[in-house]
Design a protein around this motif. Structure first.
Motif, PDB file in Angstrom:
ATOM      1  N   SER A   1      -4.930  -0.123  -0.879  1.00  0.00           N
ATOM      2  CA  SER A   1      -4.632   0.753  -2.016  1.00  0.00           C
ATOM      3  C   SER A   1      -5.173   0.196  -3.323  1.00  0.00           C
ATOM      4  O   SER A   1      -5.196   0.907  -4.333  1.00  0.00           O
TER       5      SER A   1
ATOM      6  N   ASP B   1       0.822  -1.209   0.000  1.00  0.00           N
ATOM      7  CA  ASP B   1       0.000   0.000   0.000  1.00  0.00           C
ATOM      8  C   ASP B   1       0.860   1.265   0.000  1.00  0.00           C
ATOM      9  O   ASP B   1       0.526   2.260  -0.646  1.00  0.00           O
ATOM     10  N   ARG B   2       1.965   1.211   0.706  1.00  0.00           N
ATOM     11  CA  ARG B   2       2.837   2.391   0.815  1.00  0.00           C
ATOM     12  C   ARG B   2       3.648   2.636  -0.454  1.00  0.00           C
ATOM     13  O   ARG B   2       3.747   3.767  -0.937  1.00  0.00           O
TER      14      ARG B   2
ATOM     15  N   LYS C   1      -7.733  -0.414  -5.842  1.00  0.00           N
ATOM     16  CA  LYS C   1      -9.047   0.157  -6.138  1.00  0.00           C
ATOM     17  C   LYS C   1      -9.404  -0.134  -7.585  1.00  0.00           C
ATOM     18  O   LYS C   1      -8.548  -0.211  -8.448  1.00  0.00           O
TER      19      LYS C   1
ATOM     20  N   ARG D   1      -5.135  -5.294   1.020  1.00  0.00           N
ATOM     21  CA  ARG D   1      -4.399  -4.228   0.334  1.00  0.00           C
ATOM     22  C   ARG D   1      -5.366  -3.075   0.064  1.00  0.00           C
ATOM     23  O   ARG D   1      -6.070  -3.036  -0.933  1.00  0.00           O
TER      24      ARG D   1
END
Length: 267
Positions: free
Chosen positions: A245, A132-133, A247, A243
């Motif tokens: 992030s 995600d980072r 999308k 996760r």
């Protein structure tokens, strides 16, 4: 502590004679090729066979060859894994091929055998929070670099002659010569072995997560975006290993926290 078990994998297909040995295919590479391997690696090239990259390297004195592959880029939960393997010339691993073409039992049988015969091997995992980072591709490359370092340490080598990377994206920041090969896990024994180590390691971890995060069915779908998994996310919400992030407009807007993306590659 693992006990090597008999491999139930089917034997590699016998040569039909339609594909000449790599050493004889030295004409100028066609458009879309790597430019110096002496054969095309375009995705629509179906004339490849398992072990051809290893054979190409052997006749050119390129040794040791290190294969690297990932597992778990596409799932909605859990880490991404990478494996790296250096195999001896006569590894004797019957049925070795791309992990996606093997059954669960075949992969599990080959796993300890690969570890036993490999000159060096490594597996690395990068968790969902780091994905995600940093993003899935940088996280995958970080796992690959770590797995390569581990394999070289076990082999007591400073560097390989060549790193063969499955796919078409080179590993940034790698200090060694590398070559990307599409369908590399179907064409290189070392890459196929790496894919098995990565997938088995990740699948075992996702199965273990079933008890830590009950209700999601991780032991069944291993984090991929199956109907079961999506239904459980709708009812339970995302957990710590999802996760967030990932999308996609392909999924209903009512999914919590915007989690989820279409699987990039079901592995």
């Amino acid at each position: 502590g693992s006990t090597t078990s008999a491999v139930s994998a089917v034997a590699p297909p016998a040569s039909t004679g339609s594909t000449p040995p790599l050493a004889t295919r030295t004409k100028s590479p066609p458009p879309g090729s790597t430019g110096d391997l002496g054969f095309s690696w375009a995705p629509n090239d179906e004339s490849f066979y398992i072990g051809e990259i290893d054979a190409w390297a052997e006749v050119r004195g390129i040794s040791p060859l290190l294969g690297v592959d990932e597992a778990g880029k596409g799932p909605l939960a859990g880490p991404v894994a990478a494996g790296a393997v250096i195999l001896p010339r006569d590894h004797g691993l019957n049925g070795l091929r791309d992990s996606k073409q093997l059954t669960h039992a075949q992969r599990e049988a080959l796993f300890p055998q690969i570890q036993a015969v490999a000159l060096g091997y490594g597996v690395a995992l990068i968790d969902a929070a780091t994905i995600d980072r940093d993003g899935i591709q940088p996280a995958t490359h970080a796992a690959m670099r770590a797995a390569i370092a581990d394999a070289l340490k076990r082999a007591k080598l400073r560097k390989p002659a060549l790193v063969v990377v499955d796919g078409k994206i080179a590993i940034p920041g790698l200090r060694f010569p590398q070559k990307t090969v599409i369908k590399g896990d179907d064409r290189c024994f070392a890459v196929a072995a790496a894919s098995i180590l990565a997938k088995v390691t990740r699948d075992r971890l996702m199965t273990a997560f079933e008890s830590e995060f009950p209700g999601y069915g991780f032991a069944v779908h291993k984090g991929y975006g199956t109907a079961l998994h999506l239904a459980r996310i709708r009812s339970l919400g995302p957990c710590a290993i999802h996760r967030r992030s990932f999308k996609s407009t392909s999924f209903p807007a009512d999914l919590p926290d915007g989690v989820l993306q279409d699987p990039v590659e079901k592995r």
